[in-house]
Scaffold this active site. Sequence first.
Site, PDB file in Angstrom:
ATOM      1  CB  CYS A  10      -0.947  -0.013   1.208  1.00 38.27           C
ATOM      2  SG  CYS A  10      -2.216  -1.294   1.125  1.00 38.27           S
ATOM      3  CG  LEU A  11       1.742   3.020   3.795  1.00 34.41           C
ATOM      4  CD1 LEU A  11       2.420   3.482   5.078  1.00 34.41           C
ATOM      5  CD2 LEU A  11       0.560   3.933   3.494  1.00 34.41           C
TER       6      LEU A  11
END
Length: 420
Positions: free
Chosen positions: A262-263
């Site tokens: 994700c990040l």
Amino acid sequence: MSAEKLVVIGQGYVGLPLAMRAVEAGLDVVGLDVDADRVKRLASGESFVEDIPADRLGRALGSGRYHPSTEYTDADGFDICVITVPTPLRDGTPDLSFVEQAGIGIGPYVRPGCTVILESTTYPGTTEELLRPLLESASGLTSPGDFHLGYSPERIDPGNPTWRLENTPKVVSGVDPASLARVDDFYRRLVERTVPVDSTRVAELTKLIENTFRQVNIALINELAMLSHHLDIDVWQAIDAASTKPFGFMPFRPGPGVGGHCLPIDPCYLSWQVKRRLGRQFRFIELANDVNHEMPEHVAQRIMGGLNRDGRAVSGARLLLLGLAYKKNTGDMRDSPAVDVARRLQALGAEVHAVEPYAEAHQIPAGVTVVGLTEREVRAADAVVVVTDHDTFDYDLVVEHARYIFDTRNRCVGPTVERL
């Protein structure tokens, strides 16, 4: 009356928990994955996802309602299909090839009245502009009209014992009201609360907002940690003090970088689309990416500085890294900053050993020796580096016997400890 048939494309950290929950809710589930070895392991009852223990997988298999497979022909006659495939970046550009392959693969089995839902993180517009044409072309049907189509962003947090699939609110959307109703009805059977939104674009943007918020705030704290070191200020104590404010503040803490699917990736999807559609820079995202990508190098340089102060060189030093996964209590190695730290230390000439109780052997970086966390290993190390703070680690043992500790996670206290 037979149970509804669900197909989940992708049996990783997102798809497997969804498949297990659906079996428990009474659906017949086909878990499709292109990785034949993964499917074989699942069929034998071996789980590679920490959140799904082997006994839970065993119960699903024993029920006769879970069928792992590599063959799209097993999707024939499905009522609902959920796509949970990876969406990585390639040279800074979104790679939606796995979504495309899933759409092409499931398309011939789309039939009137069925529902297809995309969960993979992506830029706004993907569901309607990319996935829908693939499904329509392969099936000869249209949506809205013949079949239902929606988007629901995944919110799986591997290793989180509190927030799981079933008690995390689920954002749901559809290309029309009928599709939204079908998508909402499906997830209501699996989770405690759904959050309907007006369009698939809103739902797609929701996921990117969530992770961009985290990326930007982590970058702020990481840069502050680097500056506080030079100012000789304890940033960890300052964050704890700020956290006592009961309003207007949310604590984020520094670390060796960001990882996972994700990040490091999701905010780039938003930045990429803004540049492509509007011709503008998303400066906050790009700055946050720069800061967080810099952290592994900062960690390596701090370790080298710490060794130098003790009259030792990093070249030839034996370093013991605690943790290689991107977050604690999981073996998820996707884009882990710990791997980047290990490689940078190797490039400086260090001999890198690591303690990683969760990751599988094939995930360990080349040249890194996996060892157990023992007094002998700690004593033999010129430096112990806390990179991923698994709760299983004996930090008291480390503090008692290590000559020098560089702690990126604020888990150790003692005279030999240097914190990020």
